[in-house]
Design a protein around this motif. Structure first.
Motif, mmCIF file in Angstrom:
data_model
loop_
_atom_site.group_PDB
_atom_site.id
_atom_site.type_symbol
_atom_site.label_atom_id
_atom_site.label_comp_id
_atom_site.label_asym_id
_atom_site.label_seq_id
_atom_site.Cartn_x
_atom_site.Cartn_y
_atom_site.Cartn_z
ATOM 1 N N VAL D 27 0.835 -1.196 0.000
ATOM 2 C CA VAL D 27 0.000 0.000 0.000
ATOM 3 C C VAL D 27 0.874 1.252 0.000
ATOM 4 O O VAL D 27 0.543 2.268 -0.598
ATOM 5 C CB VAL D 27 -0.963 -0.041 1.202
ATOM 6 C CG1 VAL D 27 -1.559 1.313 1.456
ATOM 7 C CG2 VAL D 27 -2.061 -1.052 0.938
ATOM 8 N N ALA D 30 1.970 2.637 -3.338
ATOM 9 C CA ALA D 30 0.994 3.322 -4.177
ATOM 10 C C ALA D 30 1.504 4.691 -4.575
ATOM 11 O O ALA D 30 1.948 5.470 -3.734
ATOM 12 C CB ALA D 30 -0.321 3.454 -3.436
ATOM 13 N N LYS D 80 -7.999 4.419 11.658
ATOM 14 C CA LYS D 80 -9.221 5.163 11.360
ATOM 15 C C LYS D 80 -9.440 5.182 9.860
ATOM 16 O O LYS D 80 -8.512 5.397 9.095
ATOM 17 C CB LYS D 80 -9.041 6.612 11.860
ATOM 18 C CG LYS D 80 -10.016 7.033 12.923
ATOM 19 C CD LYS D 80 -9.766 8.485 13.265
ATOM 20 C CE LYS D 80 -10.929 9.112 13.986
ATOM 21 N NZ LYS D 80 -11.341 8.434 15.208
ATOM 22 N N THR D 83 -12.292 7.790 4.800
ATOM 23 C CA THR D 83 -13.538 8.330 4.271
ATOM 24 C C THR D 83 -14.630 8.381 5.335
ATOM 25 O O THR D 83 -15.402 9.318 5.392
ATOM 26 C CB THR D 83 -14.046 7.497 3.092
ATOM 27 O OG1 THR D 83 -13.971 6.133 3.457
ATOM 28 C CG2 THR D 83 -13.227 7.752 1.861
ATOM 29 N N LEU D 267 -14.817 -3.597 1.271
ATOM 30 C CA LEU D 267 -13.492 -3.706 0.652
ATOM 31 C C LEU D 267 -13.507 -3.040 -0.722
ATOM 32 O O LEU D 267 -12.649 -2.224 -1.047
ATOM 33 C CB LEU D 267 -13.097 -5.180 0.530
ATOM 34 C CG LEU D 267 -11.793 -5.458 -0.227
ATOM 35 C CD1 LEU D 267 -10.603 -4.910 0.532
ATOM 36 C CD2 LEU D 267 -11.603 -6.942 -0.482
ATOM 37 N N VAL D 271 -11.509 0.281 -1.791
ATOM 38 C CA VAL D 271 -10.499 0.301 -2.842
ATOM 39 C C VAL D 271 -10.824 1.426 -3.804
ATOM 40 O O VAL D 271 -9.953 2.175 -4.238
ATOM 41 C CB VAL D 271 -10.458 -1.054 -3.576
ATOM 42 C CG1 VAL D 271 -9.643 -0.947 -4.852
ATOM 43 C CG2 VAL D 271 -9.874 -2.118 -2.667
ATOM 44 N N THR D 272 -12.093 1.570 -4.106
ATOM 45 C CA THR D 272 -12.506 2.597 -5.052
ATOM 46 C C THR D 272 -12.088 3.987 -4.590
ATOM 47 O O THR D 272 -11.660 4.810 -5.387
ATOM 48 C CB THR D 272 -14.035 2.563 -5.223
ATOM 49 O OG1 THR D 272 -14.412 1.213 -5.427
ATOM 50 C CG2 THR D 272 -14.469 3.380 -6.401
ATOM 51 N N VAL D 273 -12.225 4.233 -3.290
ATOM 52 C CA VAL D 273 -11.859 5.565 -2.808
ATOM 53 C C VAL D 273 -10.483 5.580 -2.155
ATOM 54 O O VAL D 273 -10.109 6.545 -1.507
ATOM 55 C CB VAL D 273 -12.908 6.110 -1.816
ATOM 56 C CG1 VAL D 273 -14.244 6.250 -2.507
ATOM 57 C CG2 VAL D 273 -13.037 5.208 -0.609
ATOM 58 N N LYS D 274 -9.737 4.494 -2.348
ATOM 59 C CA LYS D 274 -8.392 4.376 -1.784
ATOM 60 C C LYS D 274 -8.364 4.634 -0.287
ATOM 61 O O LYS D 274 -7.526 5.383 0.219
ATOM 62 C CB LYS D 274 -7.429 5.329 -2.501
ATOM 63 C CG LYS D 274 -7.348 5.023 -3.985
ATOM 64 C CD LYS D 274 -5.959 5.249 -4.523
ATOM 65 C CE LYS D 274 -5.878 4.753 -5.953
ATOM 66 N NZ LYS D 274 -4.575 4.653 -6.507
ATOM 67 N N PHE D 276 -7.122 3.325 2.422
ATOM 68 C CA PHE D 276 -6.159 2.258 2.691
ATOM 69 C C PHE D 276 -6.265 1.605 4.059
ATOM 70 O O PHE D 276 -6.090 0.398 4.170
ATOM 71 C CB PHE D 276 -4.738 2.751 2.434
ATOM 72 C CG PHE D 276 -4.455 2.914 0.976
ATOM 73 C CD1 PHE D 276 -5.010 2.035 0.063
ATOM 74 C CD2 PHE D 276 -3.656 3.926 0.509
ATOM 75 C CE1 PHE D 276 -4.773 2.175 -1.295
ATOM 76 C CE2 PHE D 276 -3.401 4.065 -0.852
ATOM 77 C CZ PHE D 276 -3.962 3.200 -1.745
ATOM 78 N N VAL D 279 -8.719 -1.081 3.575
ATOM 79 C CA VAL D 279 -8.238 -2.130 2.683
ATOM 80 C C VAL D 279 -7.242 -3.028 3.411
ATOM 81 O O VAL D 279 -7.321 -4.255 3.345
ATOM 82 C CB VAL D 279 -7.587 -1.513 1.421
ATOM 83 C CG1 VAL D 279 -6.968 -2.586 0.550
ATOM 84 C CG2 VAL D 279 -8.618 -0.726 0.631
#
Ligand SMILES: Nc1ncnc2c1ncn2[C@@H]1O[C@H](COP(=O)(O)OP(=O)(O)OP(=O)(O)O)[C@@H](O)[C@H]1O
Ligand SMILES: Nc1ncnc2c1ncn2[C@@H]1O[C@H](COP(=O)(O)OP(=O)(O)OP(=O)(O)O)[C@@H](O)[C@H]1O
Ligand SMILES: [Mg+2]
Ligand SMILES: [Mg+2]
Lengths: 299, 516, 288, 316, 322
Positions: D27, D30, D80, D83, D267, D271-274, D276, D279
């Motif tokens: 991660v 990235a 935490k 999003t 999950l 992933v879509t909004v990263k 992490f 994830v």
């Protein structure tokens, strides 16, 4: 400086804490024939595999025509040298040939590896070898799957003979065959020995067979040699109780299985009391050229 | 009432409102298309959190269903001089926890937006604010760096939301476990993460005219469009705003409820994000606009329910002067599809064969459909249009991160105004504005923006904005596509909910009640 | 969708072809795959329309002479997109299968041949990868490197390798102890030569059978990722992405845009498993 | 036995440590500034970004960050969510029941369906066998998202037999709500387990001890139960174990397709909004579940096959 | 005339269906009397096992059988499934070649031994008690503990004893032993054989003993049948077979068998054994026979009685005088 084709001293092999072969010594004269007999799990195959270098002995010495061949061959030269001295024929004819390689190729492969022959020479030699084991052109082109068990074993023998070895090791080479075929192969082997002077190391559990194929016999019991000597003598007057038991166990007219069962129990009981000494020392009347077996058995 | 015809689809009718509720109902289940990430008003910047929060937290000002700005928690808002807003806080307003609203709560709530640690999504509303002061027990004064009429209107959005200062200090404010404590007609009860949020009628609500008739309000999250439509049709949920266009045909013919189309401030546009590239040439932008099959796009992307647009700012967003807006709009040149003419324009510009990159994404189905249609239109007039797929999260980033826009010429956007003031939209085309994505710069335009923002009189301001509109249309700063209505489905047992987009800031559920 | 069925040396899934249709079914499956490959390779010649050509007047039209499988939301020809979709649909799994087969064979055979420490290190490594379901690995890589075909293909190539590796290892281990291999050692051939010339060719058919089956699973996994929006991105025609794009249209009663690619996936995977299983079956029968 | 268990658990701990490192490390590879991801793509002032960096310890060296993270994980603190601005543990915990329900339900369908169809096919050679083989052949080739779309459009859109959304509350309601998702999830794997069952039963049927049992006059049903099915359980357990462990990821597809809010869907959306932290936590959870299920399978095997018993050996 | 214990008359077995269609047995006739041990000898694929299993009503899958198979006069081929199960539980038992494959490795020894009895309705307790006695009688020490153990804890020889115990559980009148010692060491073989013959004698059972070892058959059997390619080629008393083999195949087999007693080395029979399906018209052995005449490949030999021996050879009379 020795006259022996194959000499084995004090071979030992353990798998984990299980001792498979323990202090095995013997020797084989050029062109001689020695049989290793014993029941299942007695270490026959392990011994054979150590000799051809498929298994590394824990200790002991193997020499072929005086040259040391202990341990797994490292370099190419030693590997090839050992292969020209020792070859092996395996028990299961259905698994000992590469299913993708034709009979002709199968015999040619070692020729290519070992001898710098021209393709023409190689083909001639191959045909000789196949003819030697009684196979014709028709079989030469075939893949193993089209051959019968007996034919496959002939191929295996031809392949083993290709490197012109001093000693051929046959691990139960006829056990998987029908009797009528087994006899054919035995005939063939006898003929080859007569013609080429190759020595045989038979591994078998069939005593009746030993009588007809081996000059000398070596009886293994739980990884140790319990008796050895000329086949004729050992079979006529077996000294070790285990050899006697083995001999009596072979079915024949007047066979008394109940008596054998009793003997077997008695032997097992006797051995349980003295587990360190499986063989009574006086039973080892003939240990060629080395006393190590005697010593290890006498302790 | 305005109505539109999209392609050959059935016409749609704008309903300004639903009939008033007749009586109380026990529970109402409302569908949201996604779970709010937080109930903290500072992060309420999207349809679903605002739909929820509108009923729970109130603002200083209130935007009504007919898109007027009224006093809210501020009983009065005064603009004694152009650089100062003075708010008189309403007396006797109770928070859900029983405490009373004071100027301290207002100051704390407003200052939060300017705190970088909070990272408020509404920070831009405060871009002209110098400082916020308590100037009396029930008075708060906002000092501006330059005149900002829009600021006061923004106080009707989440930017003006007031929360108890004590609650704001709590760790985890706005999260499912802590919730919120505001002054709205419904109070936060519980949040089943991933499933629903529950609210209870707030007995001590100050505005008796809006006393709720619903005792329990449950908001459920149904992300899948088909599932949402089916749930409405099956009566598993009572209603929902902002429905998926593919579901319109089914919802229209529903027997258990009605699909309403309401007033909207939304416009769908293509934003030329790179005015230095192929689209830097006005002729090319114009040509592309001329080549678009807006009716076809409306049919494929909006389920037929939308009106083709002439201007980038929605006509529905002219709440400050709705009638004048119609006149201004009528004066704008008509948009007729003319592929041959467009092609000629491109040739004139010497742009034939030049490349345009348009972003596409799976974020919502419209984006793909429109991108495809633009590609087809562009290629028909000799442009080379490439589609660049961007991940859903990257699509949102296109609107906040200039780096993400690199290499992209055109981005489709669904833009809605939170205030009834068209300046909210036209203001962003000012040089250097955060949302001026293409980097459009026109001194004349900038001067007009400043002028409008200083005009307190709505009619005068509207007249100035009309000039902005003309320039924006003339320069094709954004390429307008269509204006969709706001959609709502309501089970026939209920009525009263407003149909207009102001539901995002107006306590819509307070008007909800039984139909019979 | 990560539990790839593994071939065992003697036992194998009943090959469908042995129970239904016999060799005809295998022939049919092979023909279908050949057709698919041809369609993918010559898509521009075969497809009736440009896969990206938008015809807004044909939006969600059902099956018509013009659009045999109808048109999607944007009015694009579903059949043409299906044909073009075979390209990414087959290319992704192909890469996955090639890389994972090569990698798996290498690891499996090396582990089996060397035994000892090499074996235990490689086996541990394989176990470690095993604890990541292929789909998870793909999703993580997508999270890290972003959407597109690259990250999932890399992830799946790695995630599938141990399936091949485990099979190759166990088959090689058995094969290694077979007397014919030992006979070569006794003949004096080097380990390398035996490994490459005799061991590999003999275990290859079975490993290839596994790979053919893996192909189907890779196809399903990659399509699933495209469906989730992580894989092939629009507007590229891709079966999984087509289902994703076509799903909302189901509401309007338009089944074809989502159904057609779904059926294409199922048929392709079935065809691959028929072929893979029949190879495995042939090997198994030859063994007996 | 105890020694074996301890060794396995130690092995699992090592696996988890390595995987956690891999997950956390990857991660970090990235591209892009984690802080901007954490802002959720909103406009971010440098001051806000700095505040975020501080909050998520992004300024620390990698190993320090990892240590802090893994230290938290051990104590149940997964960090935490960027999003949701909530504890990741809480986010997952809230969604876990739905996912576990779904997996349990699907697992049951897979096991029962697989055993029934597999056994039928193995015992009723001919038409039944053919039908099952064709059916399972197609079932195994049907990805769950295709199945999901098919099931939704047939059973909830056309026929309206099943609800279109929601996880349900209470036992019956859950069962009702999760039937279609579980069926979509199970389809592929029912086929797989059925085929494994069929194959291993046929293999057992061919075994000599089965013929011996027949030759001793044991009735057919007893032979099937005591000799065939009993002995075939080994491979069936292995496959079922792998499948059930794999379901935890496969649910992400089904949950997304059905709009269920479960761990899998979390999950995917994370992933879509990263997001992490989420994830990472879910990935680690999946790996943990995977190795745990495998351990359970390994522990069950000796119960099925006494030859695998770790406790005693030796021969009489 | 009293009925024979087992009487097989002109048994033909063939696989009909599809590509695999082929004959397996052709006109096999044999019989076993009460208390008599009868040997069935032949090389691999000659049909020994098929013959043996047929006596239990077990035929290869899909195979059809014609002829007669009677146990105490009751025809096995036409029995109902229930009656057949009864027969297998009570009247006929079989011991197989590989004890490790024949006993379910996942169930306890006790389950194996009692299985037949339990199927016959014997209560668990009684069955276990009987099983203990049986294990004791085949020489297993600590039989009670053995009941609770698993097959993998026993050696091959011990397992074959368990197998015998299981076979005796129903008190059968006929014991079918299909190469029961081939997988064992010679010494173990002797032990197992001693148990088998003792119990056979004690219980006055008839025994059909299948082996490819002529010497072994001769050592324990009264009469011996020799099979070749799905047919019985010769049947004689054990001594007769060794002293006066009548069929060229029997002689060949004897000559090929290595003997401990004799110095005569084994001689192979040319060619290889064929199965019935492979064998051409006429005498199946003709291709390998040293005494073959043109007629041999045309006419199928029928069994004839010569000096108390049954022989199926066209030239048997001529050969006797050679
Ligand atoms: N690779 C190995 N690993 C562990 N133990 C082994 C291995 N090979 C052989 N053994 C053990 O060593 C002992 C001797 O085995 P070996 O195969 O040499 O016996 P054998 O005399 O050839 O028996 P058989 O007649 O059954 O072939 C046996 O107890 C066997 O279990
Ligand atoms: N279940 C079966 N299905 C098909 N063919 C069979 C079956 N059982 C036996 N056969 C065939 O019948 C012939 C005789 O087989 P059988 O097993 O009786 O030989 P055998 O004399 O017992 O040989 P072996 O000494 O190898 O045990 C063989 O050709 C074999 O292939
Ligand atoms: Mg051996
Ligand atoms: Mg047999």
């Amino acid at each position: 400086m020795t006259e022996y084709a194959l000499e084995v001293e004090n071979l030992r092999k353990t798998f984990g804490d299980h001792v498979a072969v323990d202090g095995v010594s013997f020797s084989l004269k050029p062109g001689g024939s020695l049989a290793i007999v014993g029941e299942s799990g007695s270490g026959k195959t392990t011994t054979a595999r150590m000799i051809v270098g498929l298994e590394r002995p824990d200790s002991g010495r193997i020499s072929v025509t005086g040259r040391d061949r202990s341990g797994v061959a490292r370099g190419r030269a030693t590997r090839l040298a050992r292969a020209r001295e020792l070859q092996m024929v395996f028990q299961d004819p259905y698994l000992s040939l590469d299913p993708r390689v034709s009979v002709a190729q199968c015999v040619e492969e070692p020729l290519r590896l070992h001898f710098g022959m021209s393709p023409q020479e190689r083909r001639t030699r191959r045909d000789e070898l196949l003819e030697r084991v009684g196979l014709g052109e028709r079989e030469a082109d075939a893949l193993p799957r089209r051959l019968s068990g007996g034919q496959r074993q002939r191929v295996a023998i031809a392949r083993a003979l290709a490197t012109e070895p001093k000693v051929l090791i046959l691990d139960e080479a006829t056990a998987a065959l029908d009797v009528s075929i087994q006899a054919q192969i035995l005939d063939l082997l006898a003929e080859i020995r007569r013609d080429t002077g190759v020595g045989y190391l038979f591994v078998t559990h069939n005593l009746a067979l030993v009588r007809h194929i081996a000059d000398d016999i070596l009886v293994l019991y739980q990884g140790r040699v319990v008796e050895t000597g000329p086949t004729r003598d050992v079979l006529a007057v077996p000294e070790h109780p285990y050899t006697r038991l083995l001999l009596h166990s072979v079915p024949r007219p007047g066979w008394d299985p109940a008596q054998i069962a009793a003997d077997r129990r008695a032997l097992a009981a006797a051995l349980k009391e003295t587990p360190a000494a499986p063989a009574s020392p006086e039973s080892l009347r003939h240990v060629p050229d080395t006393n190590s077996t005697e010593r290890s058995a006498a302790q | 009432s305005p109505s539109g015809k999209g392609g050959d689809s059935a016409a749609f009718e704008i309903t300004k409102d639903t009939p008033p509720a007749k009586g109380a109902v026990d529970t109402v289940t409302w569908s949201l298309y996604a779970e709010p990430q937080s109930l903290d008003y500072a992060y309420a910047f999207d349809y679903h959190p605002n739909t929820v929060l509108a009923n729970v937290c109130e603002q200083l000002m209130r935007v009504t269903p007919d898109l007027k700005v009224e006093p809210g928690l501020a009983a009065a808002a005064a603009n004694p001089d152009p650089k100062r807003w003075v708010y008189t806080i309403r007396d006797g307003v109770k928070f859900h926890d029983g405490s009373t609203l004071t100027a301290d709560d207002v100051v704390a709530s407003m200052r939060r937006h300017m705190d970088p640690k909070v990272g408020s999504y509404w920070v831009s509303a405060y871009q002209n604010v110098d400082k916020i002061e308590k100037t009396g027990p029930m008075e708060v004064t906002v000092h501006l760096k330059r005149p900002d009429q829009l600021f006061n209107e923004e106080m009707g959005t989440s930017a003006g939301t007031i929360e108890s200062a004590a609650s704001l200090a709590k760790e985890g404010y706005g999260t499912p476990d802590v919730g919120v404590n505001c002054t709205g007609p419904f109070s936060f009860e519980s949040w089943q993460k991933g499933q629903s949020i529950n609210f209870k009628k707030f007995a001590d609500y100050w505005d008796k005219a809006l006393a709720p008739k619903v005792s329990t309000l449950t908001m459920v999250f149904i992300p899948d469009p088909a599932a949402r439509v089916n749930a409405l049709l099956a009566g598993e949920v009572d209603g929902g705003y902002l429905l998926p266009p593919p579901g319109f045909p089914k919802l229209r013919t529903a027997t258990n409820g009605t699909l309403y189309f309401g007033p909207n401030t939304t416009a769908v546009n293509l934003i030329p994000t790179n005015l230095k590239g192929t689209l830097g040439d006005l002729k090319v932008r114009k040509a592309l606009s001329m080549a678009l099959d807006r009716d076809g796009i409306i049919k494929a992307a909006a389920g037929g329910a939308a009106t083709p647009a002439k201007a980038p700012g929605a006509t529905g967003a002219w709440g400050i002067a709705p009638d004048a807006a119609k006149e201004y709009y009528a004066k704008l040149p008509a948009l007729t599809r003319d592929v041959a003419g467009a092609k000629k324009l491109v040739e004139e510009a010497g742009a034939t064969g030049k490349k345009i990159v348009i972003a596409t994404s799976t974020l919502s189905p419209e984006i793909g459909v429109i991108a495809n249609a633009v590609q087809s239109a562009g290629q028909a007039i000799g442009l080379k249009v490439e589609l660049k797929a961007v991940a859903p999260e990257a699509y949102t980033a296109l609107f906040s991160d200039p780096k993400a826009r690199e290499g992209i010429d055109l981005v489709m956007t669904i833009w809605y105004d939170s205030t009834p003031d068209p300046l909210e939209f036209y203001g962003i085309l000012r040089t250097g504005d955060f949302s001026n994505y293409g980097g459009y710069s026109n001194p004349e335009y900038d001067a007009l923006v400043d002028e409008a923002n200083a005009q307190a009189d709505p009619a005068a301001r509207a007249a100035t904005i009309a000039k902005l509109q003309e320039i924006a249309v003339r320069d094709v700063v954004w390429i307008p596509l269509y204006e969709p209505p706001h959609s709502m489905f309501l089970n026939k047992r209920l009525t009263g909910a407003p149909t207009s987009i102001s539901q995002l800031v107006y306590p819509w559920a307070a008007r909800l009640g039984s139909a019979g | 969708m990560t539990a790839v069925p593994t071939i065992h040396r003697r036992r194998f899934f009943a090959p469908l072809s042995r129970v239904v249709g016999g060799d005809k079914l295998v022939t049919a499956a092979l023909a279908l795959l050949a057709l698919l490959i041809v369609a993918a390779a010559f898509a521009p010649l075969i497809a009736p329309h440009d896969p990206d050509a938008v015809d807004l007047s044909a939006t969600l039209s059902g099956s018509t002479p013009e659009h045999l499988l109808g048109a999607d939301q944007s009015g694009r020809d579903v059949l043409s997109r299906l044909i073009f979709g075979a390209r990414t649909g087959l290319l992704g799994p192909l890469i996955v299968v090639i890389v994972s087969t090569v990698l798996g064979m290498l690891i499996g055979v090396t582990a089996a041949w060397h035994g000892g420490v090499v074996d235990s290190v490689l086996s541990r490594a394989m176990e470690l990868i095993f604890s990541f379901p292929a789909l998870l690995l793909a999703i993580i890589l997508v999270a890290v490197f972003g959407v597109g075909l690259t990250a999932p293909v890399i992830a799946m190539s790695v995630a599938y390798a141990p399936y091949v590796g485990r099979l190759a290892r166990s088959v090689a281990l058995q094969e290694k102890t077979r007397p014919y291999i030992q006979a070569y050692r006794v003949q004096g051939w080097s380990g390398w030569v035996i490994c490459v010339k005799h061991l590999l060719p003999n275990i290859a058919p079975l490993v290839l059978a596994q790979s053919a089956i893996n192909f189907g699973y890779a196809l399903m996994d990659l399509a699933a990722l495209s469906f989730l929006g992580f894989g092939v991105q629009p507007p590229t025609a891709d079966w999984g992405a087509m289902i994703n794009e076509g799903a909302p249209s189901l509401l309007q009663g338009a089944m074809l845009p989502a159904l057609a690619p779904g059926v294409a996936i199922v048929i392709t995977v079935v065809a691959f498993s028929i072929v893979g299983e029949s190879i495995a079956d042939r090997v198994a029968r030859r063994e007996q | 036995m105890a020694g074996f268990l301890l060794r396995r658990i130690a092995g699992i701990a090592v696996t988890l440590l390595i995987t956690s490192f891999l997950i956390f490390g990857s991660v970090h590879l990235a591209p892009g500034d984690p802080a901007t991801f954490l802002m959720g793509g909103r406009s971010a002032s440098p001051a806000a970004l700095a505040a975020i960096r501080e909050q998520y310890h992004l300024n620390d060296p990698f190993l320090v960050q990892y240590t802090k993270w893994i230290g938290g994980v051990v104590t149940g603190d997964f960090g935490k969510s960027a999003t949701f601005r909530q504890d990741v543990g809480g986010l997952i915990a809230a969604r876990l029941p739905t996912t576990l329900w779904l997996i349990g339900y699907a697992g049951l369908l897979i096991l029962v369906g697989g055993l029934v169809f597999g056994t039928l096919a193995a015992l009723r050679r001919g038409v039944v066998d053919r039908a099952v083989l064709v059916g399972t052949g197609i079932a195994t080739a049907t990805p769950s998202f295709v199945a999901a779309i098919g099931l939704i459009s047939l059973f909830s859109v056309q026929l309206g037999w099943f609800p279109a959304f929601g996880n349900g509350t209470g036992f019956g309601d859950r069962l009702y709500h999760l039937t279609l998702p579980a069926a979509a999830l199970a389809l592929t794997f029912v086929g797989l387990v059925a085929r494994v069952t069929r194959t291993s039963m046929l293999e057992e049927l061919r075994r000599e001890h089965v013929e011996v049992a027949r030759s001793r006059g044991v009735p057919g049903s007893d032979v099937v139960r005591r000799h065939v099915l009993r002995n075939a359980l080994g491979p069936i357990t292995t496959v079922t174990g792998t499948v059930v462990a794999g379901l935890l990821v496969a649910t992400s597809i089904v949950e997304t397709a059905f709009g269920l809010s479960g761990v899998g869907q979390l999950l995917v959306s994370s992933v879509t909004v990263k997001d992490f932290p989420v994830v990472q936590a879910i990935s680690l959870l999946v790996v943990l579940a995977f190795v745990t299920v495998n351990l359970i399978v390994d522990l069950v095997h000796p119960l099925i096959d006494p030859r695998l018993s770790h406790a005693k050996g030796g021969r009489a | 005339m009293t009925t024979r214990l087992l009487e097989i008359e002109n048994l033909n077995v063939r696989l009909p269906a599809g590509k695999a269609a082929r004959p397996i047995l052709d006109g096999v006739s044999l019989h076993v009397e009460r208390g008599e041990a009868v040997g069935l000898v032949g090389e691999s694929g000659s049909g020994k096992s098929v013959t043996c299993r047929a006596a239990l009503g077990l035929l290869p899958e899909g195979a059809t059988a014609t002829g007669a198979l009677r146990l105490d006069g009751a025809d096995i081929l036409t029995m109902s499934p229930a009656r057949l199960r009864e027969l297998r539980r009570r009247d006929v038992s079989m011991i197989f070649q590989d004890p490790r494959a024949s006993i379910n490795p996942m169930r306890r020894i006790g389950d194996f031994v009692t299985e037949g009895m339990r199927a016959g309705g014997v209560p668990q307790k009684d069955a276990l008690k009987r099983a203990e006695e049986l294990l004791e009688s085949v020489g297993i020490r600590a039989p009670r503990a053995a009941l609770r153990r698993y097959p993998h804890e026993f050696s091959g020889g011990m397992l074959q004893r368990v197998m015998i115990a299981g076979a005796l559980a129903g008190g059968p009148r006929l014991l079918l032993a299909d190469e029961p010692t081939t997988a064992l060491d010679v010494t173990t073989q002797a032990e197992v054989i001693s148990i088998l013959t003792r119990l056979q004698a004690e219980r006055d059972m008839g025994m059909l003993f299948v082996t490819h070892d002529l010497e072994l058959a001769a050592a324990i059997c009264d009469r011996i049948y020799v099979m070749y390619a799905g047919r019985i080629v010769e049947a004689q008393s054990a001594e007769g077979l060794f002293s006066r083999p009548r069929h060229p195949y029997t002689s060949g087999l004897l000559a090929a068998t290595p003997r401990l007693e004799s110095d005569e080395p084994p001689h192979g029979v040319p060619g290889r054994p064929v199965s019935l399906a492979e064998s051409p018209a006429g005498c199946a052995f003709a291709a390998r026979c040293a005494h073959v005449r043109p007629g041999c490949t045309q006419e199928e030999p029928v069994q004839r009685e010569i000096d108390g021996a049954q022989v199926a050879c066209l030239r048997v009379e001529e050969l006797i005088h050679d």
